[in-house]
Write a protein that holds these residues in place. Structure first.
Motif, mmCIF file in Angstrom:
data_model
loop_
_atom_site.group_PDB
_atom_site.id
_atom_site.type_symbol
_atom_site.label_atom_id
_atom_site.label_comp_id
_atom_site.label_asym_id
_atom_site.label_seq_id
_atom_site.Cartn_x
_atom_site.Cartn_y
_atom_site.Cartn_z
ATOM 1 N N THR A 42 0.813 -1.227 0.000
ATOM 2 C CA THR A 42 0.000 0.000 0.000
ATOM 3 C C THR A 42 0.840 1.268 0.000
ATOM 4 O OG1 THR A 42 -0.149 0.125 2.417
ATOM 5 C CG2 THR A 42 -1.854 -1.157 1.254
ATOM 6 N N GLY A 43 2.084 1.165 0.440
ATOM 7 C CA GLY A 43 2.922 2.356 0.549
ATOM 8 C C GLY A 43 2.631 3.160 1.808
ATOM 9 N N LYS A 44 1.750 2.648 2.672
ATOM 10 C CA LYS A 44 1.387 3.338 3.919
ATOM 11 C C LYS A 44 1.636 2.412 5.105
ATOM 12 C CE LYS A 44 -2.911 4.319 2.470
ATOM 13 N NZ LYS A 44 -4.271 4.848 2.587
ATOM 14 N N GLN A 45 1.816 3.036 6.256
ATOM 15 C CA GLN A 45 1.928 2.273 7.494
ATOM 16 C C GLN A 45 0.585 1.598 7.781
ATOM 17 O OE1 GLN A 45 4.428 1.712 9.638
ATOM 18 N NE2 GLN A 45 5.919 2.901 8.494
ATOM 19 N N PRO A 46 0.614 0.417 8.393
ATOM 20 C CA PRO A 46 -0.653 -0.204 8.782
ATOM 21 C C PRO A 46 -1.382 0.692 9.785
ATOM 22 C CG PRO A 46 1.184 -1.694 9.120
ATOM 23 C CD PRO A 46 1.756 -0.376 8.748
ATOM 24 N N PRO A 47 -2.703 0.677 9.765
ATOM 25 C CA PRO A 47 -3.441 1.529 10.712
ATOM 26 C C PRO A 47 -3.140 1.130 12.159
ATOM 27 C CG PRO A 47 -4.956 0.192 9.385
ATOM 28 C CD PRO A 47 -3.576 -0.094 8.915
ATOM 29 N N ALA A 48 -2.653 2.094 12.928
ATOM 30 C CA ALA A 48 -2.328 1.837 14.336
ATOM 31 C C ALA A 48 -3.611 1.680 15.147
ATOM 32 C CB ALA A 48 -1.478 2.957 14.900
ATOM 33 N N ASP A 49 -4.626 2.473 14.802
ATOM 34 C CA ASP A 49 -5.906 2.415 15.498
ATOM 35 C C ASP A 49 -7.028 2.384 14.460
ATOM 36 O OD1 ASP A 49 -8.023 2.526 17.246
ATOM 37 O OD2 ASP A 49 -7.728 4.637 17.771
ATOM 38 N N PRO A 50 -7.506 1.179 14.149
ATOM 39 C CA PRO A 50 -8.571 1.088 13.136
ATOM 40 C C PRO A 50 -9.838 1.837 13.516
ATOM 41 C CG PRO A 50 -7.656 -1.082 13.626
ATOM 42 C CD PRO A 50 -7.083 -0.113 14.621
ATOM 43 N N ASN A 51 -10.027 2.142 14.793
ATOM 44 C CA ASN A 51 -11.222 2.866 15.239
ATOM 45 C C ASN A 51 -11.102 4.370 15.039
ATOM 46 O OD1 ASN A 51 -12.503 0.494 16.116
ATOM 47 N ND2 ASN A 51 -11.366 0.561 18.028
ATOM 48 N N LEU A 53 -11.040 7.912 13.331
ATOM 49 C CA LEU A 53 -11.764 8.467 12.184
ATOM 50 C C LEU A 53 -10.804 8.923 11.092
ATOM 51 C CD1 LEU A 53 -14.609 10.420 14.001
ATOM 52 C CD2 LEU A 53 -14.702 8.167 12.928
ATOM 53 N N GLU A 54 -9.509 9.017 11.404
ATOM 54 C CA GLU A 54 -8.513 9.387 10.395
ATOM 55 C C GLU A 54 -8.211 8.214 9.456
ATOM 56 O OE1 GLU A 54 -5.127 10.955 12.403
ATOM 57 O OE2 GLU A 54 -6.273 12.539 13.360
ATOM 58 N N THR A 55 -8.534 7.002 9.886
ATOM 59 C CA THR A 55 -8.341 5.805 9.065
ATOM 60 C C THR A 55 -9.635 5.540 8.314
ATOM 61 O OG1 THR A 55 -6.868 4.880 10.740
ATOM 62 C CG2 THR A 55 -7.756 3.366 9.122
ATOM 63 N N SER A 56 -9.538 5.393 6.992
ATOM 64 C CA SER A 56 -10.757 5.142 6.215
ATOM 65 C C SER A 56 -11.332 3.775 6.586
ATOM 66 C CB SER A 56 -10.459 5.199 4.715
ATOM 67 O OG SER A 56 -9.710 4.066 4.315
ATOM 68 N N LEU A 57 -12.626 3.643 6.396
ATOM 69 C CA LEU A 57 -13.309 2.396 6.721
ATOM 70 C C LEU A 57 -12.765 1.250 5.869
ATOM 71 C CD1 LEU A 57 -15.503 0.962 8.333
ATOM 72 C CD2 LEU A 57 -17.128 1.594 6.543
ATOM 73 N N ALA A 58 -12.546 1.507 4.592
ATOM 74 C CA ALA A 58 -12.034 0.468 3.688
ATOM 75 C C ALA A 58 -10.645 0.009 4.126
ATOM 76 C CB ALA A 58 -11.993 0.999 2.259
ATOM 77 N N ALA A 60 -9.328 0.207 7.188
ATOM 78 C CA ALA A 60 -9.442 -0.491 8.469
ATOM 79 C C ALA A 60 -9.955 -1.918 8.276
ATOM 80 C CB ALA A 60 -10.356 0.287 9.417
ATOM 81 N N ILE A 61 -10.980 -2.075 7.450
ATOM 82 C CA ILE A 61 -11.537 -3.410 7.197
ATOM 83 C C ILE A 61 -10.543 -4.263 6.417
ATOM 84 C CG2 ILE A 61 -13.341 -4.669 5.948
ATOM 85 C CD1 ILE A 61 -15.256 -2.402 6.753
ATOM 86 N N GLY A 62 -9.914 -3.681 5.419
ATOM 87 C CA GLY A 62 -8.921 -4.416 4.633
ATOM 88 C C GLY A 62 -7.791 -4.937 5.489
ATOM 89 N N PHE A 63 -7.268 -4.088 6.352
ATOM 90 C CA PHE A 63 -6.171 -4.509 7.218
ATOM 91 C C PHE A 63 -6.634 -5.581 8.201
ATOM 92 C CE2 PHE A 63 -3.359 -4.068 10.949
ATOM 93 C CZ PHE A 63 -2.165 -4.398 10.338
ATOM 94 N N ALA A 64 -7.831 -5.422 8.738
ATOM 95 C CA ALA A 64 -8.365 -6.416 9.675
ATOM 96 C C ALA A 64 -8.506 -7.782 9.008
ATOM 97 C CB ALA A 64 -9.706 -5.952 10.236
ATOM 98 N N VAL A 65 -8.998 -7.796 7.775
ATOM 99 C CA VAL A 65 -9.169 -9.060 7.050
ATOM 100 C C VAL A 65 -7.809 -9.694 6.761
ATOM 101 C CG1 VAL A 65 -9.902 -10.057 4.844
ATOM 102 C CG2 VAL A 65 -11.414 -8.495 6.073
ATOM 103 N N VAL A 66 -6.880 -8.905 6.243
ATOM 104 C CA VAL A 66 -5.547 -9.431 5.925
ATOM 105 C C VAL A 66 -4.866 -9.949 7.188
ATOM 106 C CG1 VAL A 66 -3.235 -8.770 5.148
ATOM 107 C CG2 VAL A 66 -5.235 -8.037 3.858
ATOM 108 N N MET A 67 -4.940 -9.190 8.269
ATOM 109 C CA MET A 67 -4.292 -9.590 9.518
ATOM 110 C C MET A 67 -4.961 -10.828 10.101
ATOM 111 S SD MET A 67 -1.853 -9.060 11.668
ATOM 112 C CE MET A 67 -1.255 -7.408 11.445
ATOM 113 N N GLY A 68 -6.269 -10.863 10.127
ATOM 114 C CA GLY A 68 -6.980 -12.005 10.700
ATOM 115 C C GLY A 68 -6.728 -13.294 9.949
ATOM 116 N N VAL A 69 -6.850 -13.248 8.638
ATOM 117 C CA VAL A 69 -6.623 -14.443 7.824
ATOM 118 C C VAL A 69 -5.161 -14.861 7.901
ATOM 119 C CG1 VAL A 69 -6.608 -15.336 5.461
ATOM 120 C CG2 VAL A 69 -8.570 -14.028 6.282
ATOM 121 N N GLY A 70 -4.272 -13.901 7.773
ATOM 122 C CA GLY A 70 -2.841 -14.209 7.828
ATOM 123 C C GLY A 70 -2.417 -14.834 9.144
ATOM 124 N N MET A 71 -2.887 -14.288 10.234
ATOM 125 C CA MET A 71 -2.519 -14.804 11.559
ATOM 126 C C MET A 71 -3.095 -16.198 11.777
ATOM 127 S SD MET A 71 -0.591 -12.624 13.185
ATOM 128 C CE MET A 71 -0.764 -12.952 14.917
#
Length: 99
Positions: A42-51, A53-58, A60-71
């Motif tokens: 992505t060229g960006k740091q992973p969202p430190a706090d998905p909650n 409002l500075e992190t877009s919903l897409a 936050a959800i994308g990172f959560a899915v990638v992290m959850g499945v990967g882990m």
């Protein structure tokens, strides 16, 4: 009384300890690898706090899915590999005890 011998309980406890140590180590490495991959893709740091409002919903959800499945995939592979190694080390007797 419980129907399990001391040897069986010791082997069960050994497997639980080994599984916990493997899980912690693999979890740490997997998280760092996923975060590194996220940054490269992505060229960006992973969202430190998905909650936040500075992190877009897409994002936050994308990172959560990638992290959850990967882990979870990493945990399953590591646990199965460790279990197979433990069984090979302990012999056929350990397979009956753990299963």
């Amino acid at each position: 009384m419980g129907g399990r011998s001391d040897e069986v309980e010791k082997q069960d406890m050994a497997w639980r300890l080994i599984g916990a140590v493997v899980g912690l180590g693999v979890g740490f490495v997997a998280r760092k690898s996923i975060e590194f991959g996220w940054q490269k893709v992505t060229g960006k740091q992973p969202p430190a706090d998905p909650n936040s409002l500075e992190t877009s919903l897409a994002e936050a959800i994308g990172f959560a899915v990638v992290m959850g499945v990967g882990m979870e995939v990493t945990r399953i592979i590591a646990t199965r590999s460790a279990h197979k190694r433990y069984q090979a080390w302990k012999g056929p007797k350990a397979e009956r005890i753990i299963s």
